[in-house]
Scaffold this active site. Structure first.
Site, mmCIF file in Angstrom:
data_model
loop_
_atom_site.group_PDB
_atom_site.id
_atom_site.type_symbol
_atom_site.label_atom_id
_atom_site.label_comp_id
_atom_site.label_asym_id
_atom_site.label_seq_id
_atom_site.Cartn_x
_atom_site.Cartn_y
_atom_site.Cartn_z
ATOM 1 N N PRO A 296 11.655 21.399 18.511
ATOM 2 C CA PRO A 296 12.351 21.171 17.240
ATOM 3 C C PRO A 296 12.718 19.707 16.948
ATOM 4 O O PRO A 296 13.170 19.407 15.843
ATOM 5 C CB PRO A 296 13.614 22.026 17.369
ATOM 6 C CG PRO A 296 13.792 22.246 18.817
ATOM 7 C CD PRO A 296 12.445 22.213 19.441
ATOM 8 N N LYS A 300 9.620 20.113 12.495
ATOM 9 C CA LYS A 300 8.346 20.399 11.828
ATOM 10 C C LYS A 300 7.973 21.881 11.738
ATOM 11 O O LYS A 300 7.075 22.237 10.963
ATOM 12 C CB LYS A 300 7.194 19.669 12.558
ATOM 13 C CG LYS A 300 7.224 18.177 12.390
ATOM 14 C CD LYS A 300 6.973 17.781 10.948
ATOM 15 C CE LYS A 300 7.274 16.324 10.688
ATOM 16 N NZ LYS A 300 8.211 16.083 9.589
HETATM 17 P P1 RFL Z 1 9.162 33.448 12.085
HETATM 18 O O1 RFL Z 1 10.260 32.816 11.293
HETATM 19 O O2 RFL Z 1 9.358 33.646 13.526
HETATM 20 O O3 RFL Z 1 8.855 34.850 11.391
HETATM 21 C C1 RFL Z 1 8.031 35.830 11.996
HETATM 22 C C2 RFL Z 1 8.497 37.178 11.531
HETATM 23 O O4 RFL Z 1 7.601 38.185 12.008
HETATM 24 C C3 RFL Z 1 8.351 39.315 12.408
HETATM 25 N N1 RFL Z 1 7.518 40.132 13.335
HETATM 26 C C4 RFL Z 1 6.941 41.316 13.005
HETATM 27 N N2 RFL Z 1 6.979 42.022 11.869
HETATM 28 C C5 RFL Z 1 6.278 43.205 11.831
HETATM 29 N N3 RFL Z 1 5.573 43.688 12.906
HETATM 30 C C6 RFL Z 1 5.512 42.988 14.063
HETATM 31 N N4 RFL Z 1 4.807 43.468 15.108
HETATM 32 C C7 RFL Z 1 6.212 41.737 14.160
HETATM 33 N N5 RFL Z 1 6.386 40.818 15.134
HETATM 34 C C8 RFL Z 1 7.169 39.850 14.626
HETATM 35 C C9 RFL Z 1 9.592 38.704 13.049
HETATM 36 O O5 RFL Z 1 10.675 39.627 13.106
HETATM 37 C C10 RFL Z 1 9.863 37.543 12.088
HETATM 38 O O6 RFL Z 1 10.732 37.904 11.029
HETATM 39 O O7 RFL Z 1 7.784 32.643 11.906
HETATM 40 P P2 RFL Z 1 7.246 31.754 10.693
HETATM 41 O O8 RFL Z 1 7.355 32.479 9.381
HETATM 42 O O9 RFL Z 1 5.927 31.271 11.147
HETATM 43 O O10 RFL Z 1 8.252 30.515 10.568
HETATM 44 C C11 RFL Z 1 8.339 29.548 11.579
HETATM 45 C C12 RFL Z 1 9.764 28.980 11.663
HETATM 46 O O11 RFL Z 1 10.670 30.055 11.772
HETATM 47 C C13 RFL Z 1 9.959 28.013 12.852
HETATM 48 O O12 RFL Z 1 8.809 27.203 13.018
HETATM 49 C C14 RFL Z 1 11.175 27.086 12.648
HETATM 50 O O13 RFL Z 1 12.370 27.817 12.679
HETATM 51 C C15 RFL Z 1 11.211 26.007 13.725
HETATM 52 N N6 RFL Z 1 12.388 25.124 13.620
HETATM 53 C C16 RFL Z 1 12.431 24.078 12.692
HETATM 54 N N7 RFL Z 1 11.433 23.917 11.791
HETATM 55 C C17 RFL Z 1 11.520 22.953 10.819
HETATM 56 O O14 RFL Z 1 10.579 22.820 9.998
HETATM 57 N N8 RFL Z 1 12.633 22.114 10.690
HETATM 58 C C18 RFL Z 1 13.682 22.212 11.561
HETATM 59 O O15 RFL Z 1 14.667 21.502 11.374
HETATM 60 C C19 RFL Z 1 13.592 23.202 12.627
HETATM 61 N N9 RFL Z 1 14.608 23.361 13.498
HETATM 62 C C20 RFL Z 1 13.472 25.315 14.473
HETATM 63 C C21 RFL Z 1 14.587 24.398 14.391
HETATM 64 C C22 RFL Z 1 13.520 26.387 15.368
HETATM 65 C C23 RFL Z 1 14.608 26.552 16.183
HETATM 66 N N10 RFL Z 1 14.614 27.695 17.027
HETATM 67 C C24 RFL Z 1 15.712 28.560 17.170
HETATM 68 C C25 RFL Z 1 13.363 28.197 17.553
HETATM 69 C C26 RFL Z 1 15.671 24.547 15.222
HETATM 70 C C27 RFL Z 1 15.683 25.601 16.149
HETATM 71 C C28 RFL Z 1 16.869 25.698 17.066
HETATM 72 C C1 PHB Z 2 18.798 21.399 11.963
HETATM 73 O O1 PHB Z 2 18.890 22.554 12.379
HETATM 74 O O2 PHB Z 2 19.521 20.963 11.050
HETATM 75 C C2 PHB Z 2 17.793 20.511 12.593
HETATM 76 C C3 PHB Z 2 16.997 20.985 13.626
HETATM 77 C C4 PHB Z 2 16.053 20.140 14.213
HETATM 78 C C5 PHB Z 2 15.922 18.834 13.753
HETATM 79 C C6 PHB Z 2 16.709 18.372 12.708
HETATM 80 C C7 PHB Z 2 17.653 19.201 12.127
HETATM 81 O O3 PHB Z 2 15.012 18.006 14.331
#
Ligand code: RFL
Ligand code: PHB
Length: 393
Positions: A296, A300
């Protein structure tokens, strides 16, 4: 077993699946979204926060960006802290005037769900995809367990938008798929706190104790992260210990201490990079986290997921309306070129900001990179352009 037919079945209602369904709907292509979890769950899952310039534009242009324009926080710079000093990188000045928008991922999810339910397109919650059939034929089908019983949907294409742990990427045979993977020797402990942000911009911080990140969600709510060892668990981190460590790592000689407040949510996330090649198998197309994971640090993940489905919606449109396969044939390569740029940038940010607990040579290199990032206009410009708008192409 109940049977249905549609043009595109979308597995997963994260940002990728929801935006794909919305973009296809705007073009008159029938699609069904299937989501394993409840609406309540996906609308409150706290994750990403930074939306790139071109991705914010995509949300606005497709009609789901109104609330983001109103409530999102527009940032023109970002701060880097190390050795108790603070350095600002003027992102917009270095990236052609473009800003980023800080707006929670779950708010993007809420906005697209509301639009979809508003026009009445099918979105099944609590409905888990359990398997696929005929992915290499022109009539694939998808099996689903719904609260009302089993369902089989036949379609023209299946979009696997179900995250890393979903079923779609596992449906591609091992001899076809290539998986690139890296794990990092740390995790992020993230909190949401009822505390007004102490600054107007994000702070990425490298301290000898570890990484820290100061982010925010609104004028009342802060989002903070601490780099921790991979074997650490939440019960080792009391509220007091979290705040104490944040103030040690974020301390500088110039600016006041960060504000504190009640912690509303907390979680620990392991850091990984994954790329799956190709992002297509017959009539199955992967998008978002099901095809790639970035640590993260570069913010991206969600941006890449939304950029994938921008490409995929155009390719499906050309095929299903115009009978033209060219964009679909190029889908995987088009996305992977960007995915690898995002992997490179996320690795750069991650390695520069997380001190090694064992390798002092590595620490010397990291500090030199950080100094370059803030002191050299060339290095800062590359950083700013990648941070603000990597997904524009
Ligand atoms: P998701 O959001 O994981 O959604 C996938 C969905 O599929 C469902 N699913 C199913 N549904 C039906 N049948 C099945 N067999 C299934 N298996 C799974 C799940 O329940 C879910 O709802 O994937 P998607 O849409 O590709 O989106 C990706 C993003 O969620 C992820 O890349 C970001 O959250 C990553 N990320 C960040 N990305 C950014 O662009 N900017 C950020 O600042 C950023 N910060 C972060 C992040 C991810 C974090 N964590 C917790 C991983 C910060 C954190 C802490
Ligand atoms: C946020 O959750 O606000 C966040 C996460 C990862 C980053 C920047 C911001 O790199």
């Amino acid at each position: 077993m109940k049977e249905l037919r549609t043009q595109v079945v979308i597995v997963g209602a994260g940002p990728a699946g929801l935006l794909l369904g919305h973009l296809l709907h705007l073009e008159g292509i029938d699609n069904i979204i299937l989501e394993r979890r409840s609406r309540e769950h996906i609308e409150h899952r706290v994750r990403a926060g930074v939306i790139e310039y071109g991705i914010a534009k995509l949300l606005v242009e497709s009609g789901v960006g109104e609330r983001m324009l109103r409530d999102g926080l527009v940032h023109h710079g970002v701060e880097f802290r190390f050795d108790r000093a603070s350095h600002r990188i003027p992102l917009s000045d270095l990236a052609g005037g473009k800003p980023i928008t800080v707006y929670g991922q779950q708010e993007v999810v809420k906005d697209i769900v509301a639009a979809r339910l508003g026009y009445g397109a099918p979105l099944y919650f609590d409905s888990e995809v359990t398997g696929f059939d005929g992915l290499t034929t022109d009539q694939p089908s998808v099996d689903v367990d719904t609260p009302e019983g089993k369902l089989r949907i036949t379609c023209d294409y299946v979009a696997g938008c179900d995250g890393t742990l979903g079923v779609a990427n596992r449906a591609i045979p091992q001899n076809i798929i290539r998986r690139y993977e890296r794990t990092y020797p740390f995790s992020w402990l993230g909190i949401i706190a009822q505390a007004p942000p102490a600054t107007d911009e994000l702070i990425y911080c490298r301290h000898e104790n570890g990484f820290a990140l100061y982010s925010m969600r609104s004028p009342e709510v802060s989002r903070l992260y601490l780099g921790v060892r991979p074997d650490e668990t939440l019960d080792q981190w009391s509220d007091d210990r979290i705040w104490e460590e944040l103030s040690i790592r974020l301390a500088t000689d110039q600016v006041p201490e960060i504000g504190q407040g009640p912690i509303l949510e907390r979680g620990i996330t392991a850091m990984r990079s994954i790329v799956i090649e190709p992002m297509r198998y017959g009539r199955l197309l992967l998008a978002g986290d099901s095809a790639h994971i970035v640590p993260p640090t570069g913010a991206k993940g969600m941006n890449l997921a939304l950029a994938d489905v921008r490409v995929l919606s155009r390719a499906l449109l050309a095929q299903l309306i115009g009978g033209d396969d060219t964009l679909l044939e190029a889908y995987s390569a088009t996305c992977l070129e960007r995915v690898w740029r995002a992997e490179e940038f996320s690795t750069y940010m991650t390695q520069m900001l997380h001190p090694s607990y064992t390798d002092d040579f590595e620490n010397g290199v990291q500090k030199t990179r950080l100094r370059q990032a803030v002191a050299s206009e060339g290095a800062a410009t590359v950083l700013a352009q990648n941070y603000v708008d990597l997904c524009s192409r």
